[in-house]
Each structure stands twice: as C-alpha cells, then as structure tokens.
Write a protein that holds these residues in place. Structure first.
Motif, short mmCIF file in Angstrom:
data_model
loop_
_atom_site.label_atom_id
_atom_site.label_comp_id
_atom_site.label_asym_id
_atom_site.label_seq_id
_atom_site.Cartn_x
_atom_site.Cartn_y
_atom_site.Cartn_z
N UNK A 115 88.70 25.88 89.75
CA UNK A 115 87.63 26.25 88.84
C UNK A 115 86.39 25.41 89.09
N UNK A 116 86.59 24.11 89.28
CA UNK A 116 85.46 23.20 89.51
C UNK A 116 84.76 23.50 90.83
N UNK A 117 85.53 23.71 91.88
CA UNK A 117 84.93 24.00 93.18
C UNK A 117 84.12 25.29 93.14
N UNK A 118 84.67 26.32 92.52
CA UNK A 118 83.98 27.60 92.47
C UNK A 118 82.65 27.46 91.73
N UNK A 119 82.66 26.74 90.62
CA UNK A 119 81.43 26.57 89.85
C UNK A 119 80.38 25.78 90.63
N UNK A 120 80.79 24.67 91.19
CA UNK A 120 79.84 23.82 91.91
C UNK A 120 79.24 24.55 93.11
N UNK A 121 80.06 25.30 93.81
CA UNK A 121 79.57 26.00 95.01
C UNK A 121 78.58 27.10 94.69
N UNK A 122 78.61 27.61 93.45
CA UNK A 122 77.62 28.63 93.09
C UNK A 122 76.49 28.06 92.23
N UNK A 123 76.40 26.72 92.22
CA UNK A 123 75.26 26.08 91.57
C UNK A 123 75.37 25.93 90.07
N UNK A 124 76.60 25.77 89.57
CA UNK A 124 76.84 25.58 88.15
C UNK A 124 77.36 24.16 87.93
N UNK A 125 76.79 23.47 86.96
CA UNK A 125 77.24 22.12 86.63
C UNK A 125 78.68 22.15 86.12
N UNK A 126 79.39 21.02 86.26
CA UNK A 126 80.77 20.92 85.79
C UNK A 126 80.96 19.63 85.00
N UNK A 127 81.52 19.76 83.79
CA UNK A 127 81.99 18.62 83.01
C UNK A 127 83.51 18.65 83.05
N UNK A 128 84.12 17.64 83.68
CA UNK A 128 85.55 17.65 83.94
C UNK A 128 86.30 16.83 82.89
N UNK A 129 86.89 17.53 81.91
CA UNK A 129 87.71 16.87 80.91
C UNK A 129 89.16 16.73 81.37
N UNK A 130 89.54 17.45 82.43
CA UNK A 130 90.88 17.30 83.00
C UNK A 130 90.87 16.07 83.88
N UNK A 131 91.10 14.92 83.27
CA UNK A 131 90.99 13.66 84.00
C UNK A 131 92.06 13.51 85.08
N UNK A 132 93.16 14.28 84.95
CA UNK A 132 94.18 14.25 85.99
C UNK A 132 93.59 14.72 87.31
N UNK A 133 92.74 15.73 87.26
CA UNK A 133 92.08 16.22 88.46
C UNK A 133 91.07 15.20 88.98
N UNK A 134 90.32 14.63 88.06
CA UNK A 134 89.30 13.65 88.45
C UNK A 134 89.93 12.44 89.13
N UNK A 135 91.10 12.02 88.66
CA UNK A 135 91.74 10.84 89.24
C UNK A 135 92.14 11.07 90.70
N UNK A 136 92.39 12.33 91.05
CA UNK A 136 92.78 12.66 92.43
C UNK A 136 91.57 13.01 93.29
N UNK A 137 90.68 13.83 92.76
CA UNK A 137 89.63 14.43 93.60
C UNK A 137 88.24 14.26 93.04
N UNK A 138 88.05 13.39 92.06
CA UNK A 138 86.73 13.19 91.49
C UNK A 138 85.66 12.83 92.50
N UNK A 139 85.92 11.90 93.42
CA UNK A 139 84.89 11.56 94.41
C UNK A 139 84.44 12.75 95.25
N UNK A 140 85.40 13.60 95.64
CA UNK A 140 85.04 14.80 96.41
C UNK A 140 84.22 15.76 95.57
N UNK A 141 84.64 16.01 94.33
CA UNK A 141 83.90 16.94 93.48
C UNK A 141 82.49 16.42 93.20
#
Length: 455
Positions: A115-141
């Motif tokens: 969900x985050x990748x799709x939004x960012x790639x089409x120019x939509x901001x993302x607020x990531x409350x799923x911190x489990x994802x951020x802990x793994x891939x936050x730097x990439x996102x």
C-alpha cells in the motif's frame, strides 16, 4: 510554536485522506478527530471487514449514507462524484481515488508495504502507523518518498513520532541527548496499604517497601523491584519495534540488546537513565531505552509518554529549574524532559497537515538503518516449522525480541520479516533467526528490506 500560523492554509485547502485499517483503536481515534476538522476529508476507507467498518462509522455518528461500498473502479468513481466515502476491501482500488495522503494502519507488514509503495510511486504522501513495516523497511520507504517528491512519515499520536519530535526539539535547542525513551504500554500500580501490585486486570500480593525508594545503589534497587514483581511481564515486543523506528530516525542506538526495562517511578528517570559511572544503568550514551512505569494509585500516570535525558551544563540554571519542579537528578548533572501522553489518532492530523501543507514529515527525512529488531529463539526449531506470530503484542511463539546495532546484525533477519515465515533449516535454541533459514519467496517486505539504503 503557533500551530494556527504554521497550518494557516487549512482555512482554504481540503486534504483528501485514505485510512487503511479504520476499525482499530488508532483508526477509530483518527476518525473521531476528522469529524472536527472540515479541512480533512475522508475520501476512502479500506478494510477487509466492510460491515465492521460501516458499524464503526455508525457508532461515531456518521450519516447512514456517508460511505458507499465499492467493488470496482466504477463504484469508486460513482462514490466520489456523489461526495461519499469510498469504502473498499481491495487496497488496489485506492489507486483509482484522488488522494493527498494515505494513513496506513493495518498492522500487517506484508500488506502495508504494498500500500505504501503504490501511494508513494503515484505521488501520494504516506503516514505509516504500521510501525512493524517501518521497523523493517522505513529507510527504503523514506528514500522512495524523496525520489517521488512526497513525504513518508511516522504519525504523531504514536510513541515513535512523539519521541522523534522530542529528540529533534532537544537537539535544535542545543541539548545533548544522553538517552531517549518511552514507557511500556501498561502501568504497574503499587498499593502500599494492601501490599499488592495491579497490572491491567491482574492483582498480586507484593511488597516493595524495601525497594520503593531508589537509594544509593540504583542497579540493586531496580533488580530487587524486578524480582519482587517477577510474576508479571516486564517487556513487550512492540517496544522493540517502536524504538527501532526511533533509532533509524535519530541515529540513537539501543541501550542494551534486550533493552533495560527498569521498574521506575517518573521522578527517578533522571537518576536511572544516566551513565553507570554517574550512578545510573547506561553502558553508553546517545541511546534509546524503555521503562515500566511504577506508581501508587494516587500518582499520575506517564500515559504511555516519551522522555529525553539531557546533560545539565550550568548548575545555577538547573537548580532554578529544579526549584520550579523540573526533574533534575540528585547530582545535578542530568535532567529529564518528558511528554506524559500519546493520544493515538487524536494527534495524527498534525502529521497529515505537515506532510500535505508544508511538505515536511513529523518523522525523519534522513532515515537510515542504525538498529535492527531481531528474533532470538527460546527453543529448538525444525525445518518446515513456521515462526507463527499472533496476539495483541505480535509475539513470535518460541522467540524473543532484541534490538541490536545494525553494525553487528549480520545475517539476522528483521523480526517482522521472520514472522509467519516457514523455516528452510533447523535453528537451535538461543540463535538469532538468520535470513537464509527463511522461505522468503514472494515476500514484498523482503524485497523492500533489500532496498534499504546503507549507512
């Protein structure tokens, strides 16, 4: 900071938001606040439980026709043209909706990364409350957001974003941050009259009379408290995840692999989270850590809040502040500055406004993998088993969480990448789960983790 000046554009702009995962506590509290904010338009809600989402909206007082269930792109267009919230079960349909920001709160890393990748790639901001994802891939996102001229951020109202805010506030003002941390989720409430301890709905006989006062030997007192309350859990998996996010965003490193978790009263933090040579528990400074809030029934709670320990540079200034009630340690060398709350989605609109109106995250814009949350087995595992994760605290059955420096993580798999994966090899008890023991075929989270920038 005058927030009405900072976000003055709210008077003339409408922010179109999609919320993924609206039924949980975070999502519900954000929906509550949206009702008071005309500039924040709920364009879409995404959840597999459509009936449950409609029930949530009804319980919050939304009109019966506020949302329309959409099964395809045509349904989405019709709903939006009618000014209704597009309610979708398939997150791919979010791509058919004009949005300014997506708030991701599913708690499901393999889904939220897509969900985050799709939004960012089409120019939509993302607020990531799923911190489990951020802990793994936050730097990439975060990097992906910069490449697409949008914002990726942790949302205010969650402890990671609140702590990042406090750390950066302290640094901007010139403070040396010795330690930064948070309280764990639930308080330990000691009743000295009944000689009992309350934790959630549990109550146990316990006496802390001999160790209620911190005393001169702080580590010994903390050890005595921990032993006296050994019948209760004194660590929680989400704490490691949240402090992983903070470490990556601030460059602060873990205070200890297992984190320290002292049972501490609010007034003691400035004495505990200081270097060992000054009477505290820290092996090094510039760290993140967590404590269990210990209090009496008539004491104020820390409220799941966050704190920083700063070094005092002028005795007279800090003695004056001590007299005003601020927390300065007994030697006068360190002080604790804290925010005794985190209000979940009630605070989150500030992050959405910052991203959309100013183009700035309330998290970090220079996220790097400084630490890694990993899983250490507490039993032997055989090839073919699955590292099953479940429960409110997302624990892996048969494995404990640690937070270690990225520099010594080697081939250890990030905790939430290992979760729910099938093992391709045996793993002995006491081993950090390695990447090459996991069946990672088809994992979108693994693909994203591999794209993290290096230090």
């Amino acid at each position: 900071m005058n927030y009405e000046h900072l976000f003055a554009d709210l008077a003339t702009k409408t922010i179109r938001m999609a919320l993924v995962g609206p039924k949980g506590g975070f999502g519900r509290s954000l929906l509550v606040q949206c009702r008071a904010l005309p500039a924040l338009e709920i364009a879409a809600l995404c959840d597999l439980d459509l009936d449950g989402t409609l029930a949530t909206l009804a319980s919050l007082g939304f009109a019966a026709d506020a949302a329309k269930v959409c099964n395809n792109a045509a349904d989405v267009r019709a709903a939006r043209e009618a000014g209704r919230i597009a309610l979708v079960g398939d997150h791919a349909l979010l791509d058919d909706i004009a949005l300014d920001i997506v708030v991701e709160a599913t708690g499901q890393p393999e889904v939220s990364i897509k969900i985050a990748q799709a939004a960012l790639r089409r120019g939509v901001h993302v607020a990531m409350a799923t911190k489990e994802t951020d802990s793994v891939a936050g730097p990439y996102l975060n990097q992906l957001a910069l490449e697409n001229n949008v914002v990726y951020t942790t949302p205010d109202g969650d402890q990671p974003s609140n702590l990042i805010g406090l750390v950066t506030w302290a640094r901007v003002l010139g403070f040396e941050v010795v330690a930064a941390g948070k309280s764990s989720e639930y308080d330990f409430i000691y009743d000295p009259d009944e000689k009992s301890i309350g934790y959630l709905d549990q109550r146990h006989a316990a006496s802390l009379a001999s160790c209620w006062t911190l005393g001169a030997d702080i580590p010994a007192t903390l050890a005595a408290r921990s032993k006296a309350l050994a019948m209760l859990p004194q660590s929680a998996t989400p704490d490691y995840c949240e402090l992983n996010v903070v470490a990556n965003s601030t460059g602060l490193l873990p205070a200890a692999d297992a984190l320290n978790y002292p049972l501490a009263r609010l007034t003691e933090l400035a004495d505990i989270f200081v270097p060992k040579e000054d009477g505290g528990i820290l092996e090094r400074t510039g760290v993140v850590d967590v404590f269990n809030c210990l209090r009496r029934p008539d004491d104020v709670s820390f409220g799941g809040g966050v704190f920083v320990i700063v070094r005092c540079k002028d005795d007279e200034t800090w003695e004056l502040l001590r007299q005003k009630g601020h927390l300065v340690n007994k030697n006068g060398g360190y002080a604790c500055i804290y925010l005794p709350y985190h209000l979940m989605g009630l605070e989150t609109p500030a992050s959405l406004f910052s991203a959309v109106l100013t183009g700035r995250p309330t998290g970090s814009s220079k996220q790097l993998p400084h630490a890694r949350m990993v899983a250490r087995t507490s039993r032997d595992f055989k090839a073919g088993e699955t590292l099953s994760m479940g429960g409110h605290h997302h624990t892996i059955d048969g494995a404990d969480a640690l937070l270690i420096d990225q520099a010594k993580a080697g081939n250890a798999a990030p905790f939430y990448l290992a979760a729910n994966k099938r093992l391709m090899a045996d793993i002995a008890k006491g081993t950090l789960v390695p990447l090459d023991a996991l069946d990672l075929q088809g994992s979108a989270l693994y693909d994203a983790w591999q794209r993290n920038p290096s230090l």
